[in-house]
Design an enzyme around this catalytic site. Structure first.
Site, PDB file in Angstrom:
ATOM      1  N   ASP A 208       0.749  -1.126  -0.048  1.00  0.00           N
ATOM      2  CA  ASP A 208       0.108   0.065  -0.134  1.00  0.00           C
ATOM      3  C   ASP A 208       0.863   1.053  -0.035  1.00  0.00           C
ATOM      4  OD1 ASP A 208      -1.610   2.136   1.626  1.00  0.00           O
ATOM      5  OD2 ASP A 208      -3.030   0.700   0.783  1.00  0.00           O
ATOM      6  N   ASN A 216      -1.332  12.797  -4.666  1.00  0.00           N
ATOM      7  CA  ASN A 216      -2.526  13.228  -5.390  1.00  0.00           C
ATOM      8  C   ASN A 216      -2.794  14.828  -5.564  1.00  0.00           C
ATOM      9  OD1 ASN A 216      -2.846  11.291  -7.589  1.00  0.00           O
ATOM     10  ND2 ASN A 216      -4.649  10.232  -6.320  1.00  0.00           N
ATOM     11  N   ASP A 225      -0.930   8.928 -11.584  1.00  0.00           N
ATOM     12  CA  ASP A 225      -1.213   7.899 -12.295  1.00  0.00           C
ATOM     13  C   ASP A 225       0.279   7.245 -12.453  1.00  0.00           C
ATOM     14  OD1 ASP A 225      -3.884   7.806 -12.219  1.00  0.00           O
ATOM     15  OD2 ASP A 225      -4.135   8.824 -14.128  1.00  0.00           O
ATOM     16  N   ASP A 251      -4.594   2.104  -4.738  1.00  0.00           N
ATOM     17  CA  ASP A 251      -3.217   2.261  -4.417  1.00  0.00           C
ATOM     18  C   ASP A 251      -2.539   1.148  -3.592  1.00  0.00           C
ATOM     19  OD1 ASP A 251      -4.368   2.874  -2.091  1.00  0.00           O
ATOM     20  OD2 ASP A 251      -3.139   4.417  -1.714  1.00  0.00           O
TER      21      ASP A 251
END
Length: 339
Positions: A208, A216, A225, A251
């Site tokens: 993770d 982000n 991305d 993620d």
């Protein structure tokens, strides 16, 4: 219709085919330029039909995957030195060989003869449910080795891209080209089912990305991305050939480690953690490091099931995050088996 052969059959080195890789065979129209020039023109427009020999997986972790036979000779087996690696305990390290032989006669278009030979495998090879040592394959033949079934076909070149795209959409994550959640979960179930007989160990690792939402928010979703894609690339470059990797959530990534006990799984997870911390920000030119928390769970296949392993890895992942992130934690309790 005429069978046109790809000139690469003339003897170039075989390129390794990993069933857990993201490599796609792009057989677009440009490959026609590399084919033999003998063409039968059946109409005023010069109608051409081009075929390539293909293996299609009808079962196993790579179900639906098509492998064009672009080379003179390939081997299939469990060993890492095989051209097509099948991680199935019932498959021998070098199980069978497929040879593509080109036959040319005067005034007759080139034809291809595809020969399958069992390499004295422990459990043998079946073609159309009959045990064989050597045979010439015909379109539609089903090849069985271990728990895996393949189908030999002569795929029309014009159809190949269509089937490749269908497979990609059904099994791969569109952003990272890793296995999608449904595929990696099926791979885990099949790995456990195939390991029960020999009581082999199976391990899983949940990865993770730490504080991904903040990444982000600070850098935007396009950069986010790229972080996911780069993390996927680092994981793939770190795991072994027989290991399977999938995107398990937004993620989060899942790694299936066949025949791997807890200590070995932790070492692999720690290598991944270190490489992510030391390389992702440099590749993407970020000022802050990109790190990940990892949870590991291991069991013998006799007492393991997919849901239990995933739950245990999730508990270990939660502990990793609660202890400060950027670390590897192994799920343990007093009843954990040792060999």
């Amino acid at each position: 219709m005429v069978f046109l052969l790809i000139k690469k059959l003339a003897g170039e080195p075989v390129q390794k085919t990993l069933l857990n890789s993201t490599k796609n065979y792009n057989l677009d129209a440009s490959i026609l330029a590399e084919m033999d020039s003998t063409v039968r023109k059946d109409s005023i427009h010069g109608e051409v039909s081009a075929y390539i020999p293909t293996l299609t997986f009808l079962s196993g972790p790579s179900i639906g995957k098509e492998i064009p036979l672009l080379h003179r000779e390939i081997t299939l087996g469990r060993g890492n030195d095989c051209d097509i690696v099948i991680a199935d305990p019932a498959v021998s390290r070098k199980h069978l060989q497929i040879s593509c032989r080109k036959f040319v006669k005067k005034s007759v278009p080139s034809k291809l003869k595809v020969v399958l030979k069992d390499l004295d495998s422990k459990n043998g090879t079946l073609v159309n449910y009959s045990s064989i040592k050597k045979t010439v394959l015909k379109p539609g033949d089903k090849i069985i080795l271990g728990r895996v079934i393949l189908k030999y076909e002569q795929r029309d070149l014009a159809e190949q891209q269509f089937f490749d795209e269908i497979y990609r959409l059904a099994t791969l994550d569109n952003l990272t080209s890793l296995n999608n959640k449904a595929t990696i979960t099926r791979i885990l179930k099949e790995e456990i089912a195939g390991s029960v007989r020999d009581q082999r160990w199976v391990s899983v690792v949940l990865v993770d990305i730490d504080k991904f939402k903040s990444l982000n928010d600070i850098h935007g979703h396009l950069k986010g991305d790229r972080v996911l894609q780069t993390v996927a690339e680092v994981i793939l470059s770190t795991v072994r050939r027989r290991d399977k990797v999938g995107r398990f959530g937004g993620d989060e990534f899942l790694i299936v480690l066949p025949e791997t006990e807890d200590n070995g799984a932790v070492k692999i997870a720690e290598r991944i953690r270190h490489r992510l911390e030391s390389s992702v920000n440099q590749v993407l030119e970020l000022t802050e490091k990109v790190t990940a928390s990892l949870g590991v769970a291991s069991k013998r296949a006799t007492v393991a099931d997919p849901e239990q392993l995933l739950e245990q890895a999730d508990v270990a992942l939660y502990r990793s995050k609660s202890l400060g992130r950027n670390r590897v934690e192994l799920w343990k309790n007093s009843s954990t088996e040792k060999s």
